[in-house]
Write a protein that holds these residues in place. Structure first.
Motif, PDB file in Angstrom:
ATOM      1  N   SER A 230       4.303  -0.799  -9.655  1.00 55.59           N
ATOM      2  CA  SER A 230       2.867  -1.815  -9.335  1.00 55.59           C
ATOM      3  C   SER A 230       2.314  -2.583 -10.416  1.00 55.59           C
ATOM      4  CB  SER A 230       1.630  -0.721  -9.506  1.00 55.59           C
ATOM      5  OG  SER A 230       1.785  -0.040  -7.634  1.00 55.59           O
ATOM      6  N   ASP A 288      -0.844  -6.460  -2.015  1.00 50.39           N
ATOM      7  CA  ASP A 288      -1.124  -5.193  -3.226  1.00 50.39           C
ATOM      8  C   ASP A 288       0.270  -5.540  -3.612  1.00 50.39           C
ATOM      9  OD1 ASP A 288      -3.614  -4.402  -2.522  1.00 50.39           O
ATOM     10  OD2 ASP A 288      -2.547  -2.212  -1.883  1.00 50.39           O
ATOM     11  N   LEU A 291       5.220  -1.275  -4.755  1.00 49.25           N
ATOM     12  CA  LEU A 291       5.240   0.014  -5.521  1.00 49.25           C
ATOM     13  C   LEU A 291       6.314   0.131  -7.035  1.00 49.25           C
ATOM     14  CD1 LEU A 291       3.971   3.448  -5.949  1.00 49.25           C
ATOM     15  CD2 LEU A 291       6.502   3.216  -4.616  1.00 49.25           C
ATOM     16  N   GLU A 334       2.034   7.332  -9.024  1.00 50.62           N
ATOM     17  CA  GLU A 334       1.274   5.769  -8.698  1.00 50.62           C
ATOM     18  C   GLU A 334       1.122   6.891  -7.484  1.00 50.62           C
ATOM     19  OE1 GLU A 334       0.259   2.159  -9.412  1.00 50.62           O
ATOM     20  OE2 GLU A 334       0.860   3.870 -10.375  1.00 50.62           O
ATOM     21  N   ILE A 338      -2.374   5.280  -5.650  1.00 46.38           N
ATOM     22  CA  ILE A 338      -2.677   4.339  -4.435  1.00 46.38           C
ATOM     23  C   ILE A 338      -3.270   4.565  -3.186  1.00 46.38           C
ATOM     24  CG2 ILE A 338      -1.426   2.753  -3.000  1.00 46.38           C
ATOM     25  CD1 ILE A 338       0.626   2.578  -5.381  1.00 46.38           C
TER      26      ILE A 338
END
Length: 347
Positions: A230, A288, A291, A334, A338
């Motif tokens: 991210s 966004d 990942l 992570e 999220i």
């Protein structure tokens, strides 16, 4: 009830282990299960698209795409299914349009308004524009052409005039050029017009395109890859080309040497890139951040003689970390972060 994280893979390909999975997929699945989150792998198959879509839309909180586009014949169908899942509220890691935006070579043209990319960077989607602009670009000095498809340096060419002349505004089609391919640093000599015609293969077809940017001589000092989770830099790979004549490729296949550093060893690069990330996200559609993704940089020198880092490309479709499998635990954390953040936003 949605309570799973689905990892998408595809059958076959040279990125699989003996068990048929990517070597970095099951460690992530296991790390999520250790933390109490159910996770599983589904192999995308166009023949079973509706069945897969129905299962994932019913059961998944989020998906993680671990498919190398080069191993997927039905890429558009896959992306369309992912879009439908995102519209249904499944959290995309990444959203398919972010995958396209961050993974395409023309990301460089989209980011020209940042400090990361030189102003004289161009993208060609048809031969007419390529024939019109590239002779003018080459008049400014050595260039690098990058095709949108391919990997490991295939179709990435360093183009040099054999007999450069001062004050040329445009190079004639009969000029002799020296072309070095990043795949293995081999050299070919062409007339400019013939080479332009040869490059038509890179422009035609689905997702065909060429990026044209200045050659940066400091590539011989190495390419610097930021490995990102991210918005968090995790480690840096310093990829130094082989010390042979004409070598500029930073691929292992071409003999480049890799070194793994910590982000604080490249603090100037990291700080500058992170400061640009909000604008990068806006320019690439407001999605966004992926990942797992990477950003590759080459050293340049600004007008004050200071180091400047130029973005060469980004990758996010299926970035591997088989040499650092313990990162699976960081990835799992992570993913959970999220999911929690999205639950808070939609609550």
């Amino acid at each position: 009830m949605r309570n799973k994280v689905i990892f998408f893979e595809v059958q076959g390909g040279n990125d699989k282990g003996a068990d048929g999975y990517r070597k970095d997929t099951m460690p992530m699945v296991d790390a999520l299960k250790e933390r109490g989150m159910d996770a599983e792998v589904i192999f995308f198959d166009k023949e079973k698209e509706d069945e897969i879509y129905n299962y994932v839309s019913t059961n998944a909180l989020a998906y993680v795409s671990r498919i190398n586009p080069g191993n997927l014949k039905e890429e558009q169908a896959y992306f369309e299914m992912l879009r439908r899942l995102c519209q249904d509220g499944v959290i995309g890691m990444p959203h398919p349009d972010a995958m396209i935006g961050y993974g395409s070579k023309d990301v460089l043209v989209k980011l020209k308004s940042t400090t990361l990319v030189p102003d004289d960077t161009f993208a060609y989607y048809n031969m007419e524009d390529f024939k019109h602009q590239f002779p003018k670009s080459l008049a400014k000095g050595e260039r690098v052409l990058k095709q949108n498809r391919g990997s490991t340096g295939e179709g990435i060419w360093r183009v040099t005039l054999v007999n450069p002349q001062e004050h040329q505004q445009e190079i004639p089609f009969d000029a002799q050029i020296k072309c070095t391919e990043a795949k293995d640093n081999h050299v070919e000599f062409w007339q400019l017009g013939e080479f332009i015609e040869y490059c038509e293969q890179y422009i035609t077809g689905d997702n065909g395109m060429l990026v044209d940017m200045p050659f940066l001589p400091r590539i011989t000092e190495g390419e610097i890859r930021l490995f990102m989770l991210s918005e968090k830099p995790v480690y840096v790979v310093h990829k130094k080309p082989a010390e042979t004549e004409n070598a500029f490729s930073a691929t292992l296949f071409s003999g480049a040497q890799y070194r793994y550093d910590t982000p604080d060893q490249w603090s100037n690069l990291v700080e500058n890139f992170l400061s640009e990330l909000p604008q990068v996200m806006t320019l690439l559609g407001g999605y966004d951040l992926p990942l797992i993704w990477t950003a590759d940089f080459i050293l340049d020198t600004d007008e004050l003689g200071q180091d400047r880092y130029i973005l060469g490309e980004m990758n996010c479709s299926c970035v591997g970390f088989t040499s650092h499998l313990t990162l699976a635990h960081n990835v799992a954390e992570e993913i959970l972060s999220i999911i929690k953040k999205n639950k808070t936003v939609t609550a």
